[in-house]
Structures are given as C-alpha cells and as structure tokens.
Design a protein around this motif. Sequence first.
Motif: not given
Length: 304
Positions: A257-261, A183-196
């Motif tokens: 959820e954030v990590r999975a996203y 039920g969480d909808k706040a995990f998908a933050k926009r334009n977050v820079q990621l790295r490999y």
Amino acid sequence: MAKINWMDITRENVIKAIEIFRAENTEYPSSKSTFLIYNGKKLPAKHIRGMAYKVAYGKEISKNNFGGGMETVRFFERLGFEIFYTGKSVHRDKKSVINQKQSKQTIGTVQAQSIKDAKQVSADKIKIPAKAVIEQKNALQLLLNRIFDGDIVCEKTFSWLKTPDIIEGDYENLYKSISEYRGDKAFAKRNVQLRYDFVCESEKLIIEYDERQHFSQARKVSLLYYPDISVYFDRQLWIQACNDINAKDGQPVNRDEVRAYYDSVRDIESSKQGYKLVRIMHGQTDFEADGAEESLKKQLHIKL
C-alpha cells in the motif's frame, strides 16, 4: 469520404481522448455495434476515435468523414486496445479483440459476458525478472545522458514532491481505494519527501524505472482511481502487469500500500507541475543491447 491519416494517431492520443471524454461527461449518440473496452468500462468507439483525432491534430473531425464498424475496430486493434464488436471481424488480435455473434433477444446478456471476457483477453502474461536491475538501470542512465546531452539528474527531489498533508482533491478517492483494499489506513503518512529516478529538466521529463515489486494489487487499485491525471505511460499495460505479476511485499505488512501510494503521488504531482512522467518496466527492454537507444526513444515518445 475524405482521405484521413489515421496512422500517426498514437495509443497515447487515444488514452488522452478517453480521459477528456470522462472529464467532460458529454452526451453522445449511443453506439450500435462497436465499443472500446478500457479499464473495464465500455466506451463509444467511434466517438473516442474522433476525439483522438482532435487530440492528435488539434482540430475537430465530423463523424461523417470516417466509418465505424470494422474500420474503427481495425483502428483500435492496431493500437492494441480491447474492442467489443457485435459484427464479424476478419481479423482477431489475440491481445485485444472480442468478436461474437448474437441475437437481439440475448444482446444484453452477451454484452455483459463479453465485457467480462475482454478483461481476460491479453497477450502472453507479462514477466518481470528480479535480476539485473542495477545493470539495466545503469545502462538506462547512460542512454538517457547520451540522448539528452548529459542533462539527467538521478534521484532528484523537489520541494513539491511530498505526500500530502491533507487528504483532499485527487487524493480523496485514492486514499479511500487503497485503504479499502486490505483495511489498512496507516499507509498515507504526511509530508514524506519523495524522489524521482531520473529527471531531464530542460525537457520537463521524468523517468521512473519500475521493478517487479511495483506491480502489486495495491498498485492496480491505485491506478484506477485518478483517471483524470495525465500520465505518459500505458496505464492499462501497468494494470495488466499488476494482475500478471501480483507482487507481494510483507515487510512491513502494508508495504504494498505504501509503495502504491508513493508511486501515485509521483504520478499526480508531476502532472500538476507540468512534467511528463514516463514509466519504464524492468525486463521489457535490454538497455545493454544493440538498438536499445531507438527502443528507449520510442518509450520516451521521441521522434526518431
């Protein structure tokens, strides 16, 4: 029948064939006795086998040139897939195979139960230790630099490796599935820079090192919702590990959820940019041991 080399066809070839099959949604003759079970879905085994041949060799093969039944069962057994076969198998792989006798009167009920059972049949539970992460990751980096002559960049960023500004396309089902998980909808933050973790630019190769916390139920949910994206790790094995490990990280409450996203964004965007992303599971290979380089090359799909 003509003699055909099936031994060079890999598990990855089969997974690619499944992805193509699902994308094309083509009509095919109904299977009578042999089904491939993948991600909980029952697929026509002989048809997928023929498609895997085309993926591996780049040419079509007539179904008249190879057998179904036990021949096809053994082909998929060798690669560790789950099979539902209504005949009698002389070989039972405890990781993957389900064999049952059944009457025509009860075929529907038994098939439904077999599919349920297939999800539960696996090898010993996957265990991922929490210790020695830094040591193993450093050893992995040394091996990668040796294999690729120093052409390895750690913690690499790209301008395109960001969480999407607009949830659309491949991200629509992904967002929906993760948000419905708890039920969480706040995990998908926009334009977050990621790295490999590691990038070999000359080979267009990305290596991600997945520690224990990456194998959560949220990650399992996410992995099921972009099946058309090509990945270069065993998606089904990662799903099994999520079931077996069932990691939980409550700081913050939606950390799973954030990590999975974020992991899903890495998978999706690398594929879109033409990179091969290989995931390595911590604790399954000792990268400080003798023979580690050969094991790593196999995981990277490098011919020895």
